[in-house]
Design a protein around this motif. Structure first.
Motif, PDB file in Angstrom:
ATOM      1  N   PHE A  72       0.811  -1.214   0.000  1.00  0.00           N
ATOM      2  CA  PHE A  72       0.000   0.000   0.000  1.00  0.00           C
ATOM      3  C   PHE A  72       0.851   1.273   0.000  1.00  0.00           C
ATOM      4  O   PHE A  72       0.602   2.204  -0.778  1.00  0.00           O
ATOM      5  CB  PHE A  72      -0.943   0.019   1.216  1.00  0.00           C
ATOM      6  CG  PHE A  72      -1.814  -1.209   1.303  1.00  0.00           C
ATOM      7  CD1 PHE A  72      -2.719  -1.489   0.305  1.00  0.00           C
ATOM      8  CD2 PHE A  72      -1.730  -2.073   2.379  1.00  0.00           C
ATOM      9  CE1 PHE A  72      -3.532  -2.604   0.375  1.00  0.00           C
ATOM     10  CE2 PHE A  72      -2.537  -3.183   2.458  1.00  0.00           C
ATOM     11  CZ  PHE A  72      -3.454  -3.465   1.463  1.00  0.00           C
ATOM     12  N   SER A  73       1.801   1.316   0.880  1.00  0.00           N
ATOM     13  CA  SER A  73       2.607   2.539   1.041  1.00  0.00           C
ATOM     14  C   SER A  73       4.033   2.257   0.563  1.00  0.00           C
ATOM     15  O   SER A  73       4.754   1.446   1.174  1.00  0.00           O
ATOM     16  CB  SER A  73       2.635   2.973   2.511  1.00  0.00           C
ATOM     17  OG  SER A  73       1.304   3.202   2.972  1.00  0.00           O
ATOM     18  N   PRO A  74       4.493   2.897  -0.515  1.00  0.00           N
ATOM     19  CA  PRO A  74       5.857   2.648  -1.024  1.00  0.00           C
ATOM     20  C   PRO A  74       6.912   3.272  -0.111  1.00  0.00           C
ATOM     21  O   PRO A  74       6.699   4.323   0.497  1.00  0.00           O
ATOM     22  CB  PRO A  74       5.842   3.305  -2.398  1.00  0.00           C
ATOM     23  CG  PRO A  74       4.786   4.359  -2.301  1.00  0.00           C
ATOM     24  CD  PRO A  74       3.748   3.824  -1.368  1.00  0.00           C
ATOM     25  N   ASN A  75       8.045   2.590  -0.018  1.00  0.00           N
ATOM     26  CA  ASN A  75       9.166   3.142   0.747  1.00  0.00           C
ATOM     27  C   ASN A  75       9.878   4.251  -0.042  1.00  0.00           C
ATOM     28  O   ASN A  75      10.416   5.194   0.541  1.00  0.00           O
ATOM     29  CB  ASN A  75      10.177   2.041   1.075  1.00  0.00           C
ATOM     30  CG  ASN A  75       9.543   0.942   1.933  1.00  0.00           C
ATOM     31  OD1 ASN A  75       8.588   1.203   2.672  1.00  0.00           O
ATOM     32  ND2 ASN A  75      10.056  -0.274   1.819  1.00  0.00           N
ATOM     33  N   LYS A  76       9.856   4.118  -1.353  1.00  0.00           N
ATOM     34  CA  LYS A  76      10.520   5.107  -2.205  1.00  0.00           C
ATOM     35  C   LYS A  76       9.791   5.143  -3.537  1.00  0.00           C
ATOM     36  O   LYS A  76       9.344   4.117  -4.040  1.00  0.00           O
ATOM     37  CB  LYS A  76      11.987   4.733  -2.412  1.00  0.00           C
ATOM     38  CG  LYS A  76      12.811   5.815  -3.092  1.00  0.00           C
ATOM     39  CD  LYS A  76      14.273   5.396  -3.128  1.00  0.00           C
ATOM     40  CE  LYS A  76      15.144   6.486  -3.750  1.00  0.00           C
ATOM     41  NZ  LYS A  76      15.115   7.748  -2.987  1.00  0.00           N
ATOM     42  N   SER A  77       9.661   6.332  -4.116  1.00  0.00           N
ATOM     43  CA  SER A  77       8.955   6.483  -5.395  1.00  0.00           C
ATOM     44  C   SER A  77       9.788   7.335  -6.347  1.00  0.00           C
ATOM     45  O   SER A  77      10.479   8.275  -5.932  1.00  0.00           O
ATOM     46  CB  SER A  77       7.586   7.143  -5.182  1.00  0.00           C
ATOM     47  OG  SER A  77       6.727   6.307  -4.455  1.00  0.00           O
ATOM     48  N   PHE A  78       9.708   6.969  -7.660  1.00  0.00           N
ATOM     49  CA  PHE A  78      10.345   7.728  -8.726  1.00  0.00           C
ATOM     50  C   PHE A  78       9.269   8.094  -9.744  1.00  0.00           C
ATOM     51  O   PHE A  78       8.759   7.212 -10.437  1.00  0.00           O
ATOM     52  CB  PHE A  78      11.457   6.912  -9.407  1.00  0.00           C
ATOM     53  CG  PHE A  78      12.541   6.452  -8.483  1.00  0.00           C
ATOM     54  CD1 PHE A  78      13.641   7.247  -8.238  1.00  0.00           C
ATOM     55  CD2 PHE A  78      12.452   5.198  -7.860  1.00  0.00           C
ATOM     56  CE1 PHE A  78      14.649   6.803  -7.390  1.00  0.00           C
ATOM     57  CE2 PHE A  78      13.452   4.765  -7.016  1.00  0.00           C
ATOM     58  CZ  PHE A  78      14.551   5.569  -6.772  1.00  0.00           C
ATOM     59  N   GLU A  79       8.898   9.351  -9.798  1.00  0.00           N
ATOM     60  CA  GLU A  79       7.934   9.763 -10.812  1.00  0.00           C
ATOM     61  C   GLU A  79       8.603   9.774 -12.175  1.00  0.00           C
ATOM     62  O   GLU A  79       9.814   9.972 -12.293  1.00  0.00           O
ATOM     63  CB  GLU A  79       7.382  11.138 -10.474  1.00  0.00           C
ATOM     64  CG  GLU A  79       6.531  11.164  -9.214  1.00  0.00           C
ATOM     65  CD  GLU A  79       5.894  12.526  -8.986  1.00  0.00           C
ATOM     66  OE1 GLU A  79       6.121  13.430  -9.829  1.00  0.00           O
ATOM     67  OE2 GLU A  79       5.182  12.670  -7.975  1.00  0.00           O
ATOM     68  N   TRP A  80       7.783   9.571 -13.198  1.00  0.00           N
ATOM     69  CA  TRP A  80       8.344   9.516 -14.551  1.00  0.00           C
ATOM     70  C   TRP A  80       9.021  10.829 -14.933  1.00  0.00           C
ATOM     71  O   TRP A  80      10.041  10.833 -15.657  1.00  0.00           O
ATOM     72  CB  TRP A  80       7.244   9.204 -15.563  1.00  0.00           C
ATOM     73  CG  TRP A  80       6.603   7.833 -15.384  1.00  0.00           C
ATOM     74  CD1 TRP A  80       5.311   7.580 -15.148  1.00  0.00           C
ATOM     75  CD2 TRP A  80       7.264   6.584 -15.447  1.00  0.00           C
ATOM     76  NE1 TRP A  80       5.096   6.229 -15.041  1.00  0.00           N
ATOM     77  CE2 TRP A  80       6.318   5.575 -15.238  1.00  0.00           C
ATOM     78  CE3 TRP A  80       8.616   6.178 -15.658  1.00  0.00           C
ATOM     79  CZ2 TRP A  80       6.609   4.233 -15.220  1.00  0.00           C
ATOM     80  CZ3 TRP A  80       8.893   4.824 -15.656  1.00  0.00           C
ATOM     81  CH2 TRP A  80       7.914   3.865 -15.438  1.00  0.00           C
TER      82      TRP A  80
END
Length: 552
Positions: free
Chosen positions: A243-251
């Motif tokens: 549900f909750s990401p530890n890290k995100s990379f937007e495009w």
């Protein structure tokens, strides 16, 4: 040209089976066809123009992969089966379904796929949201709720809720149906494509919507992370939390993505930022992740550019189609409303007709009952009249008897009064007689006393006379010298006369006494006879009174 020559020139084909979420199709493909040829055939068959969201998926050696568009179908590592099975599914998801999904067929395919993912628990959804989503799914399938048509149990064969939700709450199927129907009834007037779009608008806000998860590791020997790819970017999750990401990379923040063997590298746009490297278990898995990243990135950049002519035309057509369908839906809704009003009026008329028929039937029954009652009443009236006559006759007889009894009673009272008067008179007569008897007895006693005295006086007078008549006149003469003879003779004669009178009176008196005694005895006898008669009459009157009392 011979038939054999035609047969030789015919291209060789192979069969494929395309499985959509709700249908299956079979095609014959030429051996030289690329993946794009088969994909375009399926899209044309479905009437789908928004092709960039979809792909053909197949499973080989337990791994799901997508058919490459630029390579021949038979040159790819596909299952060796006849026909070859492919699943036509959404490969990429829109960021905003309402703005990007233009065709109804596109919306419908997304709706079916997302619904299946929620029911298969590939997308987590809270129990409350699942009930609401189920109500929109029911609206899309059955249309407006009609309690006369949608009776309890009409959802018994529909799969609407995830098994996890059914296990979580100890509710019966009837209870779940009641909850879903309560929401379903509020969606009245919503068309099928609107209900499906509302379903997707709720689903796109779920954390796991549109995310493809892959197991990765930060070192070669461990698999302790999940990599998620969706329309917004790349996300890193812990193995137990999707549900909750530890890290995100937007495009928009990613400069480059590359892979080498089992290693995949993500380079941020910021050159100062740390480069993220991870490892997968297979090279094929890295290729699949790389393909999804490229496709989602392309769509991400495409959304932020000016729409192409094709997209503009599609949006204009979609807008016109929505406006036309809106008007059509309004017209249909109006017609439906008019039809419902007409049906209600018809039902009301039928109900009124049935009511009138029922009232007429009841009136006829009441009339028959009234006629029967009238006949019975006539018979009863006749019987009552006869009884009244009989009662009148009895009443007349009773009145006559009463008058007779009254007359008898009056006579009896009068006779009783007369008898009582006679008895009183008799008593008075008896008293008088007693008094008269006493008086007469006293008189008789006096008379007897007088008689005794008279007899005694007579005796004495006789004795004296005897004494006088004896021969002793000389002695008497010397005592009467001066008395002449005529005088003595005169006195003697007077005494004799006096004695004679005295005796006559006594006899007369004795005769009167005897006569009165006889009269008294006669009167006493008559009085006794009268008393006997009175007693007899009184006795007879008493008997009559007793008989009259018994008769009454």
């Amino acid at each position: 040209m011979s038939i054999r020559g035609l047969k030789k020139k015919q291209p060789k084909t192979f069969k494929v089976k395309i499985i959509t979420v709700d249908a299956e199709m079979e095609f014959s493909c030429e051996m030289k066809w690329k993946g794009k040829d088969l994909f375009d055939l399926v899209c044309r068959t479905l009437g789908l123009r928004e092709t960039w969201f979809f792909g053909l998926q197949y499973t080989v050696k337990g791994m799901c992969t997508w058919l490459k568009m630029d390579k021949k179908v038979l040159d790819q590592e596909i299952p060796k089966e006849d026909p070859i099975s492919f699943h036509f599914l959404a490969k990429f998801y829109p960021e905003k379904v309402e703005e990007e999904l233009l065709q109804e067929i596109t919306q419908h395919l997304f709706f079916l796929q997302v619904k299946k993912q929620i029911l298969d628990e590939e997308i987590y959804c809270s129990p409350e949201a699942t009930v609401l989503l189920a109500s929109y799914a029911v609206q899309a399938k059955y249309g407006d709720y009609d309690p006369n048509f949608h009776e309890p149990g009409f959802l018994a064969h529909d799969e609407l809720l995830p098994k996890r939700v059914l296990r979580q709450y100890q509710l019966t199927a009837e209870m779940w149906e009641e909850k879903i129907t309560a929401w379903y009834a509020e969606h009245r007037g919503i068309a099928r494509h609107e209900a499906e779009m509302n379903y997707l608008k709720i689903a796109q806000d779920l954390e796991m919507y549109g995310v493809n998860y892959f197991p990765i590791a930060q070192s070669k020997n461990h698999t302790d992370l999940l990599l998620g790819v969706d329309a917004k970017g790349i996300h890193i999750y812990s193995i137990n939390n999707r549900f909750s990401p530890n890290k995100s990379f937007e495009w928009s923040a990613i400069r480059n993505i590359s892979y080498s063997e089992k290693e995949l590298t993500i380079k941020p746009l910021d050159k100062k930022a740390e480069v993220f490297k991870f490892f997968s278990s297979q090279l094929k898995l890295n290729k699949l992740i790389f393909q999804l990243c490229i496709g989602n990135h392309d769509l991400f950049m495409r959304r932020r550019k000016v729409d192409s002519i094709e997209i503009q035309q599609m949006k204009a057509q979609a807008k016109e189609e929505k406006a036309r369908k809106k008007m059509e839906n309004q017209r249909l809704a109006r017609e439906k409303q008019l039809r419902e009003e007409a049906e209600r009026a018809k039902e009301e008329l039928e109900r009124r007709l049935f009511q009138l028929e029922d009232e007429a039937r009841q009136a006829n029954e009441a009339l028959l009952r009234s006629q029967e009652a009238a006949e019975l009443l006539a018979e009863k009236a006749q019987i009552a009249e006869e009884e009244a006559k009989l009662l009148a006759q009895n009443a007349a007889e009773a009145e006559q008897e009463r008058q007779r009894l009254e007359i008898t009673a009056l006579k009896t009272k009068e006779e009783k009064r007369l008898m009582e008067q006679k008895m009183r008179e008799a008593e008075l007569i008896a008293v008088k007689l007693v008094k008269e008897s006493d008086r007469r007895a006293k008189e008789a006693e006096h008379l007897k006393q007088d008689l005794r005295e008279a007899r005694e006086a007579e005796r004495k007078a006789k004795q004296k006379l005897l004494d006088i008549t004896r021969p002793n006149y000389p002695h008497m003469a010397k005592y009467l010298p001066y008395s002449p003879t005529d005088t003595r003779d005169a006195n003697f004669d007077k005494g004799s006369i006096k004695l004679d009178l005295k005796d006559t009176d006594l006899k007369r008196l004795s005769f009167e006494i005897e006569r009165e005694r006889l009269d008294y005895l006669e009167k006493s006898r008559r009085f006794e006879d009268r008393l006997k008669e009175l007693k007899s009459e009184i006795h007879a009157l008493k008997l009559e009174e007793k008989q009259s009392g018994l008769y009454c």
